[in-house]
Design a protein around this motif. Structure first.
Motif, PDB file in Angstrom:
ATOM      1  N   GLU B 332       1.081  -1.295  -0.069  1.00  0.00           N
ATOM      2  CA  GLU B 332      -0.051  -0.134   0.030  1.00  0.00           C
ATOM      3  C   GLU B 332       0.930   1.266   0.106  1.00  0.00           C
ATOM      4  O   GLU B 332       0.704   2.015  -0.626  1.00  0.00           O
ATOM      5  N   THR B 335       2.244   1.776  -3.305  1.00  0.00           N
ATOM      6  CA  THR B 335       1.096   2.450  -4.392  1.00  0.00           C
ATOM      7  C   THR B 335       1.071   3.750  -4.028  1.00  0.00           C
ATOM      8  O   THR B 335       0.977   4.802  -5.194  1.00  0.00           O
ATOM      9  N   ARG B 336       1.079   4.246  -2.926  1.00  0.00           N
ATOM     10  CA  ARG B 336       0.921   5.508  -2.607  1.00  0.00           C
ATOM     11  C   ARG B 336       2.120   6.419  -2.920  1.00  0.00           C
ATOM     12  O   ARG B 336       1.868   7.501  -3.539  1.00  0.00           O
ATOM     13  N   LYS B 337       3.117   5.895  -2.819  1.00  0.00           N
ATOM     14  CA  LYS B 337       4.352   6.500  -3.407  1.00  0.00           C
ATOM     15  C   LYS B 337       4.175   6.767  -4.828  1.00  0.00           C
ATOM     16  O   LYS B 337       4.568   7.728  -5.507  1.00  0.00           O
ATOM     17  N   ALA B 338       3.896   5.663  -5.442  1.00  0.00           N
ATOM     18  CA  ALA B 338       3.644   5.703  -7.041  1.00  0.00           C
ATOM     19  C   ALA B 338       2.611   6.665  -7.407  1.00  0.00           C
ATOM     20  O   ALA B 338       2.837   7.489  -8.532  1.00  0.00           O
ATOM     21  N   LEU B 339       1.844   6.930  -6.496  1.00  0.00           N
ATOM     22  CA  LEU B 339       0.608   7.784  -6.950  1.00  0.00           C
ATOM     23  C   LEU B 339       0.882   9.215  -6.827  1.00  0.00           C
ATOM     24  O   LEU B 339       0.250  10.187  -6.739  1.00  0.00           O
ATOM     25  N   ALA B 341       2.707  10.429  -3.454  1.00  0.00           N
ATOM     26  CA  ALA B 341       2.886  10.526  -1.985  1.00  0.00           C
ATOM     27  C   ALA B 341       4.161  10.824  -1.861  1.00  0.00           C
ATOM     28  O   ALA B 341       5.081  10.190  -2.066  1.00  0.00           O
TER      29      ALA B 341
END
Lengths: 244, 425
Positions: B332, B335-339, B341
């Motif tokens: 998770e 994912t957040r970093k890819a998005l 964050a």
């Protein structure tokens, strides 16, 4: 340089364990340009350097050598925070395993990139609703990933990728975890977004069949692009043709 | 963003209810223990202060002690003296008068009282105590005595040693039915085999200063005290009486410490210069108060330290759970970093989660601690209201704990490499 070049990779090298005895060079000088509105696929067997290239294109990683200009920004010179902002605004990731945040509704998931872009709550929600309707998920906005099928999850993930109007959609094996029927529907969705919304898409896949549907196919082998050609089965307006 | 993180934290806590509750439990117990102990410690200290502080800080107790004995508090240790104490070593009434004459302008009076033990009449028992005016005044103040029927002693009673008595309300009701009925009655009781008869002139009511005092004094008698004027019951003529201690009472505004030294020096110069073994030495209630305070402070400190350790363990529990939760949510985080964050976004998210666990835990802990303090306070008879200070301290502490114990795992999450995190199974 053409002003409509979105991705401009020049002589990209990627080495791991640099300076150590087990140094490993994965990419050996990749040159790649993607223009605005293109639907490009990168194919290659596992071990060809696909993932490494994708990580570089997606600004998750910096090349060891070479230059990468994404929509006018020099990725190689960017710091960690800057890379985060670039990923947030310029790139929409679609993963094989969807990578939706569990326990968050479809709506919340689509809002996520906008949250990190500090978009105000109300406009965030409005945009997320529009996007979910665009991918045909308007009816299931409050469902959590657990309550959605694989295809539905991938639609939500695509809506999420579109949230901040990125320069490119970077899709890594988006149909890899889906059955052929559902995979077909996801590919149709990509064609639709490409044709109707003019969205630039980079598809990374090991499947030649899917790659042949795209405008341009780049074949990667052992860290080099060995061929670049038009997709055999690429038809302009194929989404429309198909749904008729 | 902050609001988003707070909402996110709550949804995470809700998703893992059992785990969240167990994690909070450590903080709850820690905070409750700290608050309850701080509350009870303060209550105990205050009740001690009230008991000693009010009237008695002006009292100077002067004792006869061995010249070589450094510690005044060990008054009973005459056994080790070079020779046994004799009446001639003790204080007498002549010295009292001398002190009165010499330090009169600084003294409120000399406290004189004598306890005779139990006086019994039928199945009713009271403590019999004789007092002089100054002695009774101090009793009145320290025990919060108020006369509810009849009168207190007057000048005549004191100077003539009148056979009059003040008794407590409970005894009056038991013996005569009511306080009013007791007035004028003749009370005949037995003290150590002797029968004494007194006329009851007044009935009083006390509001004792709580159980804390009786705990500290080793459990004072539960019987009510019957007061008689000092001179009304003497075992021998006043001139022949000797006392092991005297209690001059300073006037308000007088430097008690100095007066105490002056009186001791005066007595030692005049009466004890030639005494081979004994001398006068003293301690004010202020000194005793300091000692008592330092002891209660020490007890409080030790207990608070133990409570703080339980809080620390709770904090480590939070840290542990955060580390586990972050490992579980590696993908998770990727994912957040890819998005998009940033490291700060991720760090903020997990820090806020840790702080919220600590804050909710401490909120419950505060309620529990206040309840515990009030409950135990009511049982042992001291003020059990938690101070704003202790609540503020524990809220601050729990925030700090959240920050401190959340920082390491949050930072670990923030520093995750997004590529590896995305690949994590």
């Amino acid at each position: 340089m053409n002003s409509d070049v979105v991705i401009d990779l020049k002589n990209i090298y990627k080495r791991f364990y640099e300076g150590e005895p087990n140094e490993l060079e994965i990419l050996h000088g990749i040159d790649l340009k993607v223009h605005k509105g293109e639907f490009v696929s990168i194919v290659g067997a596992s071990g060809s350097g696909k993932s490494t290239l994708m990580n570089i294109i997606g600004a998750l990683d910096r090349p060891s050598d070479g230059s990468y200009i994404l929509n006018g920004t020099d990725i190689c010179a960017a710091g960690d925070n800057e890379l985060s902002h670039i990923r947030n605004k310029q790139i929409g990731f679609v993963f094989q395993t969807y990578n939706l945040i569990p326990r968050n509704s479809a709506l919340k998931n689509v809002e996520l990139p906008m949250m990190y872009a500090r978009t105000a709550g109300l406009s965030r929600k409005k945009r997320a609703k529009e996007l979910l309707e665009l991918v045909g998920m308007g009816e299931r906005m409050t469902h959590t990933p657990d309550e959605l099928s694989g295809g539905q999850k991938q639609r939500v993930a695509i809506a999420r990728a579109l949230a901040n109007d990125p320069s490119i959609i970077l899709a890594d094996e988006p149909t890899g975890a889906l059955d052929s029927h559902t995979g077909r529907m996801i590919m149709d969705l990509f064609h639709k977004l490409h044709e109707e919304e003019g969205i630039t898409i980079v598809l990374i896949t090991h499947s030649n069949e899917l790659a042949e549907e795209t405008e341009r196919v780049l074949t990667l082998m052992d860290g080099n692009i060995i061929s670049e050609r038009r997709g055999n089965n690429y038809v302009t307006g194929q989404y429309k043709t198909r749904i008729q | 963003m902050l609001l988003d993180n707070i909402r996110l934290a709550f949804s995470e806590l809700k998703a893992n209810k059992m785990r969240s509750i167990l994690t909070m439990l450590g903080i709850v117990i820690g905070i409750a223990a700290v608050i309850a102990i701080m509350t009870l410690g303060d209550g105990l200290a205050n009740s001690t202060m009230e008991t000693f502080g009010g009237a008695q800080a002006n009292q100077i107790e002067i004792d006869v002690i061995q010249k070589t004995m450094a510690n005044v508090t060990d008054r009973d240790n005459y056994d080790n003296a070079a020779r046994q104490i004799k009446d001639s070593d003790k204080f007498n009434v002549k010295m009292f008068e001398d002190i009165q004459a010499h330090f009169g302008d600084k003294l409120e009076g000399m406290r004189m009282f004598e306890s005779f033990g139990k006086i019994e009449s039928g199945d009713n028992k009271m403590e019999l105590m004789s007092v002089n005016p100054c002695g009774f005044e101090i009793e009145e103040e320290s025990k919060n005595i108020s006369i509810i029927a009849g009168r207190s002693f007057n000048v005549d009673d004191y100077s003539n040693g009148g056979k009059v008595m003040l008794i407590g309300k409970k005894s009056a009701e038991k013996l005569y039915g009511s306080a009013e009925n007791a007035l004028g009655s003749l009370y005949e009781g037995q003290v150590g085999g002797k029968y004494l008869t007194y006329t009851i002139v007044g009935v009083y009511e006390t509001k004792e200063n709580g159980a804390a005092m009786s705990m500290l004094t080793g459990g004072r008698s539960s019987y009510e005290t019957a007061y008689i004027p000092f001179k009304s019951y003497l075992e021998k003529p006043l001139e022949d009486m000797s006392f092991e201690w005297i209690v001059p009472v300073a006037k308000n505004g007088v430097d008690v410490e100095k007066l105490q030294k002056d009186i001791c020096a005066y007595l030692n110069d005049k009466y004890y210069a030639d005494n081979d073994t004994y001398k006068a030495a003293s301690m004010t209630m202020g000194n005793i108060l300091e000692q008592v305070n330092s002891i209660t402070g020490l007890i409080k400190g030790v207990l608070a330290a133990i409570a703080a350790i339980s809080l620390l363990v709770g904090g480590i529990g939070v840290m542990n759970i955060m580390v586990v939760s972050i490992t579980e949510r590696t993908r998770e985080i990727g994912t957040r970093k890819a998005l998009g964050a940033t490291n700060n976004d991720i760090r903020g998210q997990f820090l806020i989660e840790a702080i919220i666990i600590c804050l909710i835990g401490s909120a419950i802990g505060i309620l529990l601690g206040c309840g515990l303090g009030a409950g135990v306070g009511a049982v042992i008879g001291i003020n059990g209201a938690a101070s704003v200070k202790s609540i503020a301290v524990s809220v601050l502490f729990s925030m700090a704990f959240g920050l401190f114990f959340g920082y390491y795992p949050a930072n670990k999450a923030a520093k995750l490499n997004p590529i590896e995190a995305l690949r994590y199974e």
